[in-house]
Design an enzyme around this catalytic site. Structure first.
Site, PDB file in Angstrom:
ATOM      1  N   ALA A 192      -6.951  -3.555  -0.455  1.00  0.00           N
ATOM      2  CA  ALA A 192      -6.770  -4.645  -1.417  1.00  0.00           C
ATOM      3  C   ALA A 192      -7.039  -4.199  -2.846  1.00  0.00           C
ATOM      4  O   ALA A 192      -7.432  -4.996  -3.686  1.00  0.00           O
ATOM      5  CB  ALA A 192      -7.705  -5.797  -1.044  1.00  0.00           C
ATOM      6  N   ARG A 235       4.260  -6.111  -9.695  1.00  0.00           N
ATOM      7  CA  ARG A 235       5.464  -6.940  -9.611  1.00  0.00           C
ATOM      8  C   ARG A 235       5.161  -8.445  -9.674  1.00  0.00           C
ATOM      9  O   ARG A 235       6.051  -9.253  -9.844  1.00  0.00           O
ATOM     10  CB  ARG A 235       6.238  -6.589  -8.320  1.00  0.00           C
TER      11      ARG A 235
HETATM   12  C1  UD1 Z   1       3.268  -0.182   1.893  1.00  0.00           C
HETATM   13  C2  UD1 Z   1       3.645   0.982   2.817  1.00  0.00           C
HETATM   14  C3  UD1 Z   1       5.032   0.733   3.369  1.00  0.00           C
HETATM   15  C4  UD1 Z   1       5.083  -0.580   4.089  1.00  0.00           C
HETATM   16  C5  UD1 Z   1       4.577  -1.727   3.195  1.00  0.00           C
HETATM   17  C6  UD1 Z   1       4.380  -2.972   4.039  1.00  0.00           C
HETATM   18  C7  UD1 Z   1       2.556   3.021   2.086  1.00  0.00           C
HETATM   19  C8  UD1 Z   1       2.692   4.286   1.322  1.00  0.00           C
HETATM   20  N1  UD1 Z   1       3.588   2.209   2.092  1.00  0.00           N
HETATM   21  O1  UD1 Z   1       4.163  -0.184   0.785  1.00  0.00           O
HETATM   22  O2  UD1 Z   1       5.378   1.787   4.278  1.00  0.00           O
HETATM   23  O3  UD1 Z   1       6.395  -0.834   4.532  1.00  0.00           O
HETATM   24  O4  UD1 Z   1       3.325  -1.404   2.604  1.00  0.00           O
HETATM   25  O5  UD1 Z   1       4.013  -4.078   3.270  1.00  0.00           O
HETATM   26  O6  UD1 Z   1       1.517   2.803   2.688  1.00  0.00           O
HETATM   27  N2  UD1 Z   1      -3.391  -0.513  -2.070  1.00  0.00           N
HETATM   28  C9  UD1 Z   1      -4.644  -0.039  -2.379  1.00  0.00           C
HETATM   29  N3  UD1 Z   1      -4.754   1.072  -3.164  1.00  0.00           N
HETATM   30  C10 UD1 Z   1      -3.683   1.741  -3.632  1.00  0.00           C
HETATM   31  C11 UD1 Z   1      -2.401   1.253  -3.310  1.00  0.00           C
HETATM   32  C12 UD1 Z   1      -2.291   0.133  -2.529  1.00  0.00           C
HETATM   33  O7  UD1 Z   1      -5.651  -0.606  -1.962  1.00  0.00           O
HETATM   34  O8  UD1 Z   1      -3.891   2.754  -4.318  1.00  0.00           O
HETATM   35  C13 UD1 Z   1      -3.273  -1.732  -1.242  1.00  0.00           C
HETATM   36  C14 UD1 Z   1      -2.603  -2.875  -1.975  1.00  0.00           C
HETATM   37  O9  UD1 Z   1      -3.559  -3.699  -2.597  1.00  0.00           O
HETATM   38  C15 UD1 Z   1      -1.887  -3.608  -0.855  1.00  0.00           C
HETATM   39  C16 UD1 Z   1      -1.606  -2.530   0.166  1.00  0.00           C
HETATM   40  O10 UD1 Z   1      -2.468  -1.465  -0.132  1.00  0.00           O
HETATM   41  O11 UD1 Z   1      -2.705  -4.611  -0.273  1.00  0.00           O
HETATM   42  C17 UD1 Z   1      -0.163  -2.073   0.113  1.00  0.00           C
HETATM   43  O12 UD1 Z   1       0.148  -1.597  -1.169  1.00  0.00           O
HETATM   44  P1  UD1 Z   1       1.565  -1.825  -1.839  1.00  0.00           P
HETATM   45  O13 UD1 Z   1       1.543  -1.183  -3.171  1.00  0.00           O
HETATM   46  O14 UD1 Z   1       1.955  -3.241  -1.747  1.00  0.00           O
HETATM   47  O15 UD1 Z   1       2.462  -0.930  -0.856  1.00  0.00           O
HETATM   48  P2  UD1 Z   1       3.987  -1.129  -0.535  1.00  0.00           P
HETATM   49  O16 UD1 Z   1       4.780  -0.519  -1.606  1.00  0.00           O
HETATM   50  O17 UD1 Z   1       4.245  -2.547  -0.184  1.00  0.00           O
HETATM   51 MG    MG Z   2       3.108  -4.332  -0.400  1.00  0.00          MG
END
Ligand code: UD1
Ligand code: MG
Length: 496
Positions: free
Chosen positions: A7, A13
């Site tokens: 999280a 976006r």
């Molecule tokens: C991610 C997945 C993708 C999947 C999708 C499903 C990866 C690389 N990609 O992409 O394969 O289809 O979710 O919804 O895992 N977050 C962190 N720290 C970070 C980045 C993200 O805690 O450095 C958390 C975000 O808060 C979020 C979740 O991880 O709750 C997913 O991150 P997000 O950036 O939404 O990933 P997607 O591009 O959706």
């Molecule tokens: Mg996501």
């Protein structure tokens, strides 16, 4: 089982100052939905609670956790791990690693995938469960989507075993057409996870440490990868934009509407036009018209009818009650067979017994009203105790506030209050008393008598001023205007 909820992301976006996981769905932050499911999956006996990886807006997320724990103590178990810089989902999970029990598998959830169900997660963890220990497996929740845009794709080999996950930005055109996507939710063997996370590299389109890269590592290590899917697609929908959030809200509300109809026997005028932001418990044969919003805990007993566009929050409504259009009810209790509204407002502490009528533009706050009493028009009843069979006339006001203190008004049984009366509290109206219309009551009214405070009515001979007639002048002006326009009209006619 260890549960980690990612999280820390900003959610660019969403274009919002609020961290994405605190955006609300059905009145609750996305993260709260996920935590509620995680806590119920772990059960009360679990020693350590879920670990939330916080980063962007960490202070806000932590503050939310403190506040929600005050409302529901089961949230007090929730731990946090800080990801100071958001370098990807793999890097995020790495921050929680020191807090994990290596003997137990680790379930990864996303703070932005709010509708995942306990049932699906139990199914997923069982998939990894059967082979726990030495022979551990990796269980992956996938989903076949008609439109897989934006998600990581599940790549399978000739034997249809999962070989890797590719992110959309890194996918080849051939991989982009794959409809099976990564929901992000997975159960991993914790010991191997530690090794895999440390081996992650950020040489990809986004320059991030992708958690999804551990899949190919698991394949290399000979760890079996098993997949399953949720019964309902909406469980795996991730929220990345306002548009997706609004779409998921409608999906969720429609699910609740269906539950109300199918499980509780509620009639909804339009299942697409109801919003439940909390819990709504209904008896049978309840009818809810369009545009109603229910917040917090609301109970509607058997046979009750709610008119269009009502807002009802934290209230208990009895049997066969009619709440007419545009009423606003908050923290109130309404007895059986009562009639409320249209345009009524019941505020916290309004406690109405059976057969009470509260009509249009009547506000009731912190007041007990006993059975068969009525306030049908334009009144304010605050900090009062009202007996049975009382009639409160139109425009009656309990003056309960002197600018500093609040005082009580007591109106005993069978009182009749004439219209446009002010009761200056503290004041008591004795049983069976009648107050004449327009009375300003500053002292107690004795029982069974007529009390009236009013200037004496007088009649005088009087001539009302008459308006001067200007008929002639008006006519002249009008005819001048008409004359001025005439040449134009004539020429138009001439053309014909
Ligand atoms: C991610 C997945 C993708 C999947 C999708 C499903 C990866 C690389 N990609 O992409 O394969 O289809 O979710 O919804 O895992 N977050 C962190 N720290 C970070 C980045 C993200 O805690 O450095 C958390 C975000 O808060 C979020 C979740 O991880 O709750 C997913 O991150 P997000 O950036 O939404 O990933 P997607 O591009 O959706
Ligand atoms: Mg996501």
């Amino acid at each position: 089982m260890n549960i980690v909820i990612l999280a820390a992301g900003q959610g660019k976006r969403m274009k919002s100052a609020l961290p994405k996981v605190l955006q609300t769905l059905a009145g609750k932050p996305l993260l709260q939905h996920v935590l509620t499911t995680a806590l119920s999956l772990q059960g009360k006996q679990a020693k350590a609670g879920p670990i939330v990886v916080v980063g962007h807006g960490a202070a806000d997320v932590k503050e939310f956790l403190v506040n929600v724990s005050k409302e529901d103590s089961s949230f007090a178990k929730v731990l946090t791990a800080l990801q100071a810089e958001q370098k990807g989902t793999g890097h995020a999970l790495l921050q929680a690693l020191p807090k994990l029990d290596v003997q137990e598998p680790t379930l990864v959830l996303y703070g932005d995938v709010p509708l995942i169900s306990k049932k699906t997660l139990a199914k997923l963890s069982k998939l990894a469960d059967g082979v726990r220990g030495q022979d551990s497996a990796l269980a992956l929740l996938t989903q076949n989507l008609a439109n897989p845009t934006g998600y990581g794709r599940i790549v399978r080999d000739a034997a249809s075993s999962v070989s890797e996950i590719v992110e959309e930005k890194d996918a080849t055109p051939a991989q982009k057409v794959i409809k099976e996507i990564n929901t992000g939710i997975m159960v991993l063997p914790t010991n191997s996870l530690r090794k895999w996370l440390k081996a992650l590299r950020s040489s990809n389109a986004q320059g991030e440490y992708y958690l999804t890269d551990v899949i190919a590592m698991a394949v290399k290590d000979g760890v079996p990868i098993r997949t399953t899917q949720a019964d309902d697609e909406s469980e795996t929908i991730g929220v990345n934009s306002r548009d997706q959030l609004a779409g998921l809200e409608r999906t969720y509300q429609l699910m609740i509407a269906k539950q109300l109809m199918e499980e509780a026997g509620v009639s909804l005028a339009d299942p697409a036009r109801i919003d439940v932001r909390g819990t709504l418990e209904c008896g049978t044969d309840v009818f809810i018209d369009v545009g109603c919003v229910f917040e917090g805990c609301v109970t509607l007993a058997t046979g009750t009818k709610i008119g269009p566009y009502c807002v009802i929050r934290n209230s208990v409504i009895g049997k066969n009650v009619s709440i007419h259009a545009y009423s606003h009810i908050d923290g109130a209790k309404v007895g059986n067979q009562s009639l409320i509204g249209p345009y009524a407002r019941l505020r916290p502490g309004a406690d109405l017994a059976n057969d009470v009528h509260i009509g249009n533009f009547v506000e009731v706050k912190n007041s007990k009203i006993a059975a068969n009493s009525k306030a049908n028009h334009l009144s304010y009843v605050g900090d009062s105790i009202v007996g049975s069979r009382v009639n409160i006339g139109a425009g009656t006001i309990t003056c309960n506030y002197d600018g500093v203190n609040k005082y009580q008004t007591i109106i005993e049984d069978d009182v009749f209050i004439g219209s446009d009366t002010q009761l200056v509290a503290p004041v008591r109206v004795g049983r069976g008393a009648t107050l004449g219309a327009g009375t300003t009551l500053t002292k107690d009214a004795p029982p069974n008598q007529l009390t009236v405070s009013r200037a004496k009515q007088i009649s005088l001979q009087w001539q009302r001023p008459a308006k001067k007639e200007k008929k002639v002048e008006v006519k002249k002006t009008v005819s001048k205007q008409v004359a001025a326009k005439q040449p134009v009209k004539k020429s138009a006619k001439g053309k014909k």
